[in-house]
Structure formats: C-alpha cells, structure tokens
Write a protein that holds these residues in place. Structure first.
Motif, PDB file in Angstrom:
ATOM      1  N   ASP A 104     -78.687 -43.615   0.898  1.00  6.74           N
ATOM      2  CA  ASP A 104     -77.632 -44.770   0.784  1.00  6.74           C
ATOM      3  C   ASP A 104     -76.524 -44.334   1.739  1.00  6.74           C
ATOM      4  N   ALA A 105     -75.967 -43.350   1.851  1.00  7.04           N
ATOM      5  CA  ALA A 105     -74.732 -42.896   2.468  1.00  7.04           C
ATOM      6  C   ALA A 105     -74.680 -41.602   2.997  1.00  7.04           C
ATOM      7  N   ILE A 106     -74.023 -41.179   3.945  1.00  9.71           N
ATOM      8  CA  ILE A 106     -73.722 -39.869   4.517  1.00  9.71           C
ATOM      9  C   ILE A 106     -72.326 -39.470   4.295  1.00  9.71           C
ATOM     10  N   ALA A 118     -63.729 -37.318  14.403  1.00  8.88           N
ATOM     11  CA  ALA A 118     -64.593 -37.668  15.591  1.00  8.88           C
ATOM     12  C   ALA A 118     -64.054 -38.151  16.735  1.00  8.88           C
ATOM     13  N   ASP A 119     -64.545 -37.540  18.055  1.00  9.97           N
ATOM     14  CA  ASP A 119     -63.903 -38.265  19.279  1.00  9.97           C
ATOM     15  C   ASP A 119     -64.190 -39.574  19.377  1.00  9.97           C
ATOM     16  N   SER A 120     -65.076 -39.930  18.874  1.00  6.01           N
ATOM     17  CA  SER A 120     -65.496 -41.673  18.871  1.00  6.01           C
ATOM     18  C   SER A 120     -66.725 -41.837  18.030  1.00  6.01           C
ATOM     19  N   GLY A 121     -67.118 -43.166  17.990  1.00  3.94           N
ATOM     20  CA  GLY A 121     -68.245 -43.448  17.068  1.00  3.94           C
ATOM     21  C   GLY A 121     -67.643 -44.595  16.015  1.00  3.94           C
ATOM     22  N   THR A 122     -68.688 -45.212  15.119  1.00  8.26           N
ATOM     23  CA  THR A 122     -68.493 -46.014  14.110  1.00  8.26           C
ATOM     24  C   THR A 122     -68.650 -45.321  12.727  1.00  8.26           C
ATOM     25  N   TYR A 123     -67.799 -45.290  12.002  1.00  6.52           N
ATOM     26  CA  TYR A 123     -67.761 -44.708  10.531  1.00  6.52           C
ATOM     27  C   TYR A 123     -67.137 -45.626   9.634  1.00  6.52           C
ATOM     28  N   ALA A 124     -67.467 -45.534   8.444  1.00  2.00           N
ATOM     29  CA  ALA A 124     -66.696 -46.306   7.412  1.00  2.00           C
ATOM     30  C   ALA A 124     -65.476 -45.759   6.895  1.00  2.00           C
ATOM     31  N   ILE A 137     -77.247 -39.606  -1.750  1.00  3.82           N
ATOM     32  CA  ILE A 137     -76.105 -39.398  -0.979  1.00  3.82           C
ATOM     33  C   ILE A 137     -76.563 -37.868  -0.218  1.00  3.82           C
ATOM     34  N   ALA A 138     -76.163 -37.667   1.081  1.00  4.43           N
ATOM     35  CA  ALA A 138     -76.344 -36.711   1.618  1.00  4.43           C
ATOM     36  C   ALA A 138     -74.743 -36.048   2.208  1.00  4.43           C
ATOM     37  N   TYR A 139     -74.617 -34.913   1.960  1.00  2.00           N
ATOM     38  CA  TYR A 139     -73.579 -34.395   2.558  1.00  2.00           C
ATOM     39  C   TYR A 139     -73.650 -33.426   3.543  1.00  2.00           C
ATOM     40  N   GLU A 165     -77.659 -47.117  13.718  1.00  4.29           N
ATOM     41  CA  GLU A 165     -78.874 -47.705  14.244  1.00  4.29           C
ATOM     42  C   GLU A 165     -79.591 -47.908  12.804  1.00  4.29           C
ATOM     43  N   ALA A 166     -79.589 -46.786  11.962  1.00  4.27           N
ATOM     44  CA  ALA A 166     -80.183 -46.918  10.585  1.00  4.27           C
ATOM     45  C   ALA A 166     -79.520 -47.746   9.451  1.00  4.27           C
ATOM     46  N   GLY A 167     -78.344 -47.995   9.879  1.00  5.03           N
ATOM     47  CA  GLY A 167     -77.848 -48.947   8.835  1.00  5.03           C
ATOM     48  C   GLY A 167     -77.092 -48.410   7.732  1.00  5.03           C
ATOM     49  N   ILE A 168     -76.742 -46.993   7.966  1.00  2.00           N
ATOM     50  CA  ILE A 168     -76.302 -46.205   6.797  1.00  2.00           C
ATOM     51  C   ILE A 168     -75.089 -45.999   7.199  1.00  2.00           C
ATOM     52  N   PRO A 169     -73.825 -46.279   5.982  1.00  6.82           N
ATOM     53  CA  PRO A 169     -72.680 -45.768   6.330  1.00  6.82           C
ATOM     54  C   PRO A 169     -72.377 -44.335   6.256  1.00  6.82           C
ATOM     55  N   VAL A 170     -71.169 -43.915   7.072  1.00  3.55           N
ATOM     56  CA  VAL A 170     -70.920 -42.626   7.005  1.00  3.55           C
ATOM     57  C   VAL A 170     -69.565 -42.425   6.850  1.00  3.55           C
ATOM     58  N   VAL A 171     -69.119 -41.527   5.943  1.00  2.00           N
ATOM     59  CA  VAL A 171     -67.812 -40.976   5.401  1.00  2.00           C
ATOM     60  C   VAL A 171     -67.379 -39.782   6.011  1.00  2.00           C
ATOM     61  N   ILE A 172     -66.447 -39.613   6.853  1.00  2.00           N
ATOM     62  CA  ILE A 172     -66.278 -38.323   7.646  1.00  2.00           C
ATOM     63  C   ILE A 172     -65.186 -37.686   6.565  1.00  2.00           C
ATOM     64  N   CYS A 173     -65.564 -36.510   6.320  1.00  2.00           N
ATOM     65  CA  CYS A 173     -64.469 -35.555   5.391  1.00  2.00           C
ATOM     66  C   CYS A 173     -63.988 -34.620   5.987  1.00  2.00           C
ATOM     67  N   ASP A 174     -62.932 -34.208   6.789  1.00  2.00           N
ATOM     68  CA  ASP A 174     -62.305 -33.450   7.505  1.00  2.00           C
ATOM     69  C   ASP A 174     -62.737 -33.296   9.204  1.00  2.00           C
ATOM     70  N   ILE A 175     -62.081 -32.824   9.859  1.00  2.11           N
ATOM     71  CA  ILE A 175     -62.021 -32.453  11.205  1.00  2.11           C
ATOM     72  C   ILE A 175     -62.304 -33.733  12.245  1.00  2.11           C
TER      73      ILE A 175
END
Length: 317
Positions: free
Chosen positions: A87-89, A120-126, A30-32, A108-118
């Motif tokens: 595996d996830a960001i 996003a203006d747009s985009g795909t996230y889990a 996991i990357a934070y 594009e890389a098929g890696i799910p993203v979880v946003i923690c705070d702040i």
C-alpha cells in the motif's frame, strides 16, 4: 432437519471464508527499503517504522528489504514490493540519484512513497523525513573549533558525496570550524560506511597529514574504526568527532575517547515516516517535508541527554 443443519453449516463456513478473504485483502502492507542493516542507524530507523506502523494500524504487515548498500538491489527490492502490491513504500535511499528510478516505478504503480533520510535528486514522493544535516554538522564543527588552536588542521571521513546528506554534513562542518579558522585539509569518501573503512581512512589521513588535530567521521560505526586507528598510532593529540550514535559511541564519549557526536534521531524519523504513511492512506493531508534536529552529545552532557538518546536514537528491538 439434518438437511437444514448441513445447509446452515455450509452458509456459516462460506461466510467465515468470505470474512477471512476480506480481512486479508484489507491488511495494510508497507515496505521499508533500507540501504543496509549492517549499519546500526538503519536498524534504529527500521524499529521506528515497524513499531509505529503496527501501533497506528494493528495487524499491519511491514516488510523490511535490505539493499546491501547497492542501488540495483534497492531497485529490485522496490520492484518486488510493487509486485506484491504494498500500500505504501518507505525508503531510505542508497544514494540521491538512484532513488529516482524507484520513485518513477512506484508512481507508475500508484504507490505512495515516503522518503526517510538522505533525499532524492528528483522525482515524485508524498513526504520526506530528514535531519538538518548542515546545522547539526555546523554545531559540531563549532564545538571542535573551541577545543583546538586557531588555524589547526582537520580532516573528514565522509559519506559518499553522491548523497545529499553527505554533502550537507561536509559543508556544515566546514562552516562550523571556520569560527576558529581551522583548515579542512582532506577528506575520504566511504562506500560501505563500516568500521573497516573508518579505520583505514583514518590511517590514511593521519599518515598523509601528520599535523591533523581532528577527524570528523560522518557515521557512528566508522567513528569507532577511526578511534581504533588513532589509538593504534599512539596519537593522543587527535580529536574524533562523529555523526550519529550507538552504545559504543556513548561509552567512548563517557571515557573521553570521542570528543562529541551530532546524534540524529533515527527511531523518531522512522515513527514520523509511519505517521505520514498512515495519514496518506487515510486520505489526510501530510506535510511534504519534515526536518528534525540533532543532539550535540559530549562528555559534559552525556548523562543529561542519555535517556532521550535511548528513546529517539538507540532502540532497535
């Protein structure tokens, strides 16, 4: 017999090597991506992410990338994480616009993203773990309104207004102070979100607006900087209201030097982010948006809420 023994040893070694390779391949990575580890709040989120992830998935590798409050650095960090096939960001964006590029390359890389705070203006996230910034700031504004005379002047030291959470804090506070018709006369936007900015902007605001009676600072370390400016100017008539918390802020509230803060729950936010990642990797359904409240902390209630603060907001080790 010797040949059989040697053959057996080779088979055992080969099997062990294969098991090691499989184990390494199965390690959850996991990357934070954090805006800046110079800011205490993000260190609290980091603890929550790392601690919860290793509890949920023993042996999981969590790599934290410090973006130094720079959008291009955060994008480069995301590219590095993707190259290493995490595996996830989990990401706390430097701002709501620049995260869109990160979301794009992760998708594009098929890696799910979880946003923690702040946000996003747009985009795909889990999933998106956030704080109800508007309501938290509104409650804080209402509290400050009870401490000042009707029509008093106030000002704000805000987060960059390119951040959705910064906009909501500013608007929420304005909605709260309207309860006693306080007037928001000015604001200064932070970039580095550090103590030096808080002190400098507080000096600017009380010089430009000598009648100001309260300053709302959108982050914990800058709140301490603002307090330094107020004390240096000998202004005992200016209230400091903050957002977020730190041990120093707690001490200042106990001493009556900071009137109140709306404390987010960064450790809990980090834990929720890791729980979302765990569900995603297991193929389970995860809530798209999870929103947490804030804790209004004042001199009157600090002893009652302190233990909760430590658990959800002040642990980084």
């Amino acid at each position: 017999m010797k040949k059989i023994y040697v053959l057996l040893l080779v088979v055992i070694l080969a099997t062990t090597a294969m098991v090691s390779i499989v184990s390494a391949a199965d390690t959850v990575k996991i990357a934070y991506l954090t805006p800046s580890l110079d800011v205490p709040f993000w260190r609290y989120v980091k603890f929550g992410v790392e601690n919860e992830m290793t509890k949920l998935v023993p042996g999981a590798e969590v790599t934290t990338y410090d973006s130094k409050n720079d959008a291009s650095t955060q994008l480069a960090n995301a590219q590095d994480a993707i190259t290493k096939r995490v595996d996830a960001i989990v990401i706390s964006p430097t701002d709501s616009a620049s995260i869109v590029a990160v979301l794009s390359i992760a998708e594009e890389a098929g890696i799910p993203v979880v946003i923690c705070d702040i946000g996003a203006d747009s985009g795909t996230y889990a999933a998106f773990i956030s704080t109800n910034n508007f309501d938290g700031a509104k409650e804080l504004g209402e509290y400050i309104a009870t401490k000042l005379e009707k029509g008093s002047e106030v000002a704000q030291i805000t987060l960059n207004q390119a951040r959705i959470n910064g906009v909501k804090r500013k608007d929420g506070f304005d909605a709260g102070i309207a309860s006693n018709e306080l007037v928001d006369v000015d604001f200064k936007q932070m970039e580095k979100v550090n103590r030096e900015e808080g002190e400098r902007f507080a000096q600017d605001l009380i010089t430009a607006h000598p009648e100001v009676k309260a300053l709302f600072c959108h982050s914990e370390d800058p709140s301490m900087g603002a307090l330094s400016a107020i004390e240096s100017a000998g202004r005992t008539d200016v209230l400091i209201a903050g957002f977020d918390c730190s041990p120093e802020v707690v001490d200042a509230i106990k001493a009556g030097k900071i009137a109140a803060t709306a404390a987010q729950q960064p450790v809990l936010m980090g834990r929720y982010a890791s729980q979302a990642v765990d569900k995603i990797l297991k193929g389970e359904t995860v809530e798209k948006e999870i929103q947490l409240g804030t804790l209004l902390v004042t001199k009157d209630n600090i002893n009652d809420v302190y233990d909760t603060l430590v658990e959800v907001a002040l642990t980084e080790k």
